[in-house]
Motif scaffolding. Structure first.
Motif, PDB file in Angstrom:
ATOM      1  N   LEU A  15     -93.286 -91.300  57.771  1.00 40.80           N
ATOM      2  CA  LEU A  15     -92.230 -90.688  58.608  1.00 40.80           C
ATOM      3  C   LEU A  15     -92.382 -90.813  60.067  1.00 40.80           C
ATOM      4  O   LEU A  15     -91.375 -91.080  60.827  1.00 40.80           O
ATOM      5  N   ALA A  16     -93.572 -90.561  60.634  1.00 41.36           N
ATOM      6  CA  ALA A  16     -93.980 -90.684  62.071  1.00 41.36           C
ATOM      7  C   ALA A  16     -93.514 -92.153  62.624  1.00 41.36           C
ATOM      8  O   ALA A  16     -92.796 -92.241  63.350  1.00 41.36           O
ATOM      9  N   ALA A  17     -94.098 -93.058  61.904  1.00 42.91           N
ATOM     10  CA  ALA A  17     -93.946 -94.397  62.045  1.00 42.91           C
ATOM     11  C   ALA A  17     -92.370 -95.104  62.167  1.00 42.91           C
ATOM     12  O   ALA A  17     -92.345 -95.721  63.001  1.00 42.91           O
ATOM     13  N   THR A  18     -91.716 -94.440  61.069  1.00 39.38           N
ATOM     14  CA  THR A  18     -90.309 -94.946  60.946  1.00 39.38           C
ATOM     15  C   THR A  18     -89.353 -93.988  61.700  1.00 39.38           C
ATOM     16  O   THR A  18     -88.024 -94.075  61.189  1.00 39.38           O
ATOM     17  N   ASN A  19     -89.622 -93.181  62.353  1.00 40.89           N
ATOM     18  CA  ASN A  19     -88.793 -92.183  63.128  1.00 40.89           C
ATOM     19  C   ASN A  19     -88.022 -93.057  64.203  1.00 40.89           C
ATOM     20  O   ASN A  19     -88.261 -93.775  65.127  1.00 40.89           O
ATOM     21  N   PRO A  20     -86.711 -93.101  63.831  1.00 40.57           N
ATOM     22  CA  PRO A  20     -85.748 -94.130  64.667  1.00 40.57           C
ATOM     23  C   PRO A  20     -85.639 -93.623  66.058  1.00 40.57           C
ATOM     24  O   PRO A  20     -85.425 -92.488  66.363  1.00 40.57           O
ATOM     25  N   GLY A  21     -85.553 -94.724  67.083  1.00 37.28           N
ATOM     26  CA  GLY A  21     -85.504 -94.546  68.402  1.00 37.28           C
ATOM     27  C   GLY A  21     -84.035 -94.378  68.771  1.00 37.28           C
ATOM     28  O   GLY A  21     -83.151 -94.440  68.288  1.00 37.28           O
ATOM     29  N   GLU A  22     -83.880 -94.372  70.425  1.00 37.53           N
ATOM     30  CA  GLU A  22     -82.654 -93.902  70.978  1.00 37.53           C
ATOM     31  C   GLU A  22     -81.896 -95.248  70.833  1.00 37.53           C
ATOM     32  O   GLU A  22     -80.507 -95.336  70.706  1.00 37.53           O
ATOM     33  N   ASP A  23     -82.439 -96.406  70.896  1.00 37.51           N
ATOM     34  CA  ASP A  23     -81.662 -97.749  70.772  1.00 37.51           C
ATOM     35  C   ASP A  23     -80.959 -97.865  69.428  1.00 37.51           C
ATOM     36  O   ASP A  23     -80.005 -98.240  69.409  1.00 37.51           O
TER      37      ASP A  23
END
Length: 97
Positions: A15-23
């Protein structure tokens, strides 16, 4: 006890690795705005939404977006002119609120 801890740790790391970013969020909002504007073909809103380059639209959306990063997920709030949008990002996906 250990056989339950390993899957929980693996799920937390995933879950932490796939947390989507602002882009990714800005691109998702831009796509939703363009889709909503183009519900009526040949409308002026559709022309305006699709004539702006994608990079310009996403960078503008990012400028008007606040992200609350909670490690495993993120909550986004965008105030863009008359548009107020909230999104929830989890595991590489977004849900509109």
């Amino acid at each position: 006890m250990l056989k339950f801890a390993i899957p929980v740790v693996c799920a937390a790391v995933l879950l932490a690795a796939t947390n989507p970013g602002e882009d990714a969020y800005a691109a998702w909002v831009a796509q939703n705005l363009q889709s909503a504007a183009c519900q009526k073909p040949k409308s002026s809103a559709c022309f305006a939404a699709t004539s702006v380059p994608q990079e310009v639209l996403t960078s503008t959306i990012k400028h008007y977006t606040h992200r609350q990063n909670c490690v495993f997920f993120s909550v986004y709030t965008t105030h863009f002119f008359s548009i107020q949008k909230q999104g929830f990002g989890l595991s590489g996906f977004f849900i509109a609120h």
